[in-house]
Design a protein around this motif. Structure first.
Motif, PDB file in Angstrom:
ATOM      1  N   ASN A  30       0.819  -1.212   0.000  1.00  0.00           N
ATOM      2  CA  ASN A  30       0.000   0.000   0.000  1.00  0.00           C
ATOM      3  C   ASN A  30       0.856   1.267   0.000  1.00  0.00           C
ATOM      4  N   ASP A  31       1.990   1.214   0.692  1.00  0.00           N
ATOM      5  CA  ASP A  31       2.919   2.354   0.678  1.00  0.00           C
ATOM      6  C   ASP A  31       3.368   2.664  -0.749  1.00  0.00           C
ATOM      7  N   GLU A  32       3.661   1.616  -1.496  1.00  0.00           N
ATOM      8  CA  GLU A  32       4.099   1.806  -2.886  1.00  0.00           C
ATOM      9  C   GLU A  32       2.948   2.323  -3.749  1.00  0.00           C
ATOM     10  N   ASP A  33       1.759   1.774  -3.538  1.00  0.00           N
ATOM     11  CA  ASP A  33       0.589   2.242  -4.300  1.00  0.00           C
ATOM     12  C   ASP A  33       0.319   3.724  -4.056  1.00  0.00           C
ATOM     13  N   GLU A  34       0.531   4.153  -2.829  1.00  0.00           N
ATOM     14  CA  GLU A  34       0.237   5.537  -2.450  1.00  0.00           C
ATOM     15  C   GLU A  34       1.069   6.538  -3.246  1.00  0.00           C
ATOM     16  N   LYS A  35       2.214   6.110  -3.709  1.00  0.00           N
ATOM     17  CA  LYS A  35       3.097   7.005  -4.466  1.00  0.00           C
ATOM     18  C   LYS A  35       2.586   7.272  -5.880  1.00  0.00           C
ATOM     19  N   VAL A  36       1.769   6.355  -6.386  1.00  0.00           N
ATOM     20  CA  VAL A  36       1.429   6.390  -7.805  1.00  0.00           C
ATOM     21  C   VAL A  36       0.618   7.626  -8.194  1.00  0.00           C
ATOM     22  N   ALA A  37      -0.376   7.986  -7.386  1.00  0.00           N
ATOM     23  CA  ALA A  37      -1.235   9.124  -7.747  1.00  0.00           C
ATOM     24  C   ALA A  37      -0.427  10.409  -7.878  1.00  0.00           C
ATOM     25  N   GLY A  38       0.539  10.608  -6.994  1.00  0.00           N
ATOM     26  CA  GLY A  38       1.373  11.796  -7.081  1.00  0.00           C
ATOM     27  C   GLY A  38       2.233  11.812  -8.329  1.00  0.00           C
ATOM     28  N   ILE A  39       2.711  10.640  -8.720  1.00  0.00           N
ATOM     29  CA  ILE A  39       3.522  10.537  -9.943  1.00  0.00           C
ATOM     30  C   ILE A  39       2.669  10.869 -11.165  1.00  0.00           C
TER      31      ILE A  39
END
Length: 296
Positions: A30-39
């Protein structure tokens, strides 16, 4: 010099995840998924260019065509297939092409993504032209099938968009509009159905939704061109007519029937006191924009 796409790197944050308690393993994912929207947010200027190109093409009678391989291809087909019930577009206006054909939607087709000529041939088969926008999707940015399709689409005069999630990404160098959402190393090394897939789904959401809003397929954030193809959508269409047409649900149900299942026409019929043919004429005069018909 390392020329591997960044999606092939090992992610230090999820190293050893096979030895973690389940809840901690899932938190790491989930930590990794959370980064995606910002990218993806960082790609909005390029996505906006693509949205405007798609909207302009559709207004001229062109098409939105997704083309991809593997997970990327499936995501393109998924987004295209959802546009029919959501926005009332035809399957000829918005569609997806996947390397290996329909069988590849449910199983891996060996070598399909490596066939550059097949990608080019797919563009010839659907007669890609100058009003079309072809969105090539490849998480690594290197799939030969997709690059071949983009190259041929450009030759045929279409606007081309490249969606990739890695660096380097040759696809983004070759497309007219590059959308490069670099998500970094995957949770599982090279498994681009994860962060890359999430990023591509977000981008597809923006491309199709943004373009449909710009060609009048919504009123505000209401799906007024929804196709009433099941009980849930029939009820939604009736509520739209009742709410936006400023009438009761019983009348809305009648108007939905009289309009041939079109919430958009039903709303005009309710607000303007006209029949379906007159409503259709008013909508045509407004180039499909309900807001113009209603003066809102």
């Amino acid at each position: 010099m390392n020329t591997l796409p960044s999606t092939e790197l090992v992610n230090p944050h999820t190293d050893g995840m096979d030895r973690l308690p389940t809840d901690e393993m899932l938190r790491r994912i989930n930590d990794e998924d959370e980064k995606v929207a910002g990218i993806v947010r960082g790609c909005i200027p390029e996505i906006a260019r693509a949205v405007d190109a798609v909207a302009a093409g559709l207004r001229r009678g062109g098409r939105l065509i997704y083309v991809g391989a593997g997970t990327s291809g499936r995501l393109g087909v998924l987004d295209a297939s959802e546009c029919l019930p959501t926005f009332g577009v035809s399957v000829e206006q918005v569609f997806g092409i996947i390397a290996g054909g329909e069988r590849a939607l449910t199983k891996a087709i060996e070598g399909a993504e490596d066939d550059r000529e097949a990608g080019a041939a797919a563009m010839d088969e659907v007669l890609v032209g100058e009003h079309d926008v072809v969105v090539g999707m490849s998480a690594s940015g290197g799939a030969p099938y997709v690059r071949g399709a983009i190259a041929r689409a450009k030759e045929r005069g279409a606007v081309t968009v490249g969606v990739a999630c890695a660096t380097p990404a040759p696809l983004c160098d070759e497309a007219d509009i590059p959308i490069q959402a670099v998500v970094g190393a995957e949770v599982l090394q090279g498994s681009t159905r994860l962060k890359s897939g999430t990023a591509q789904k977000l981008i597809c959401n923006m491309l199709s939704t943004g373009a449909m809003v710009k060609i009048g397929k919504t009123l505000g954030n209401r799906m007024v061109d929804v196709q009433a193809t099941n009980l849930k959508l029939v009820a939604r269409a009736q509520r739209l007519i009742a709410d936006l047409g400023q009438t009761d649900l019983e009348t809305a149900a009648t108007l939905l029937t009289q309009s041939g299942g079109s919430a958009k026409l039903g709303i005009i019929m309710a607000r303007k006191g006209v029949d379906a043919d007159q409503a259709r004429a008013l909508l045509a005069e407004a180039d499909g924009f309900l807001s113009l018909v209603l003066g809102e």
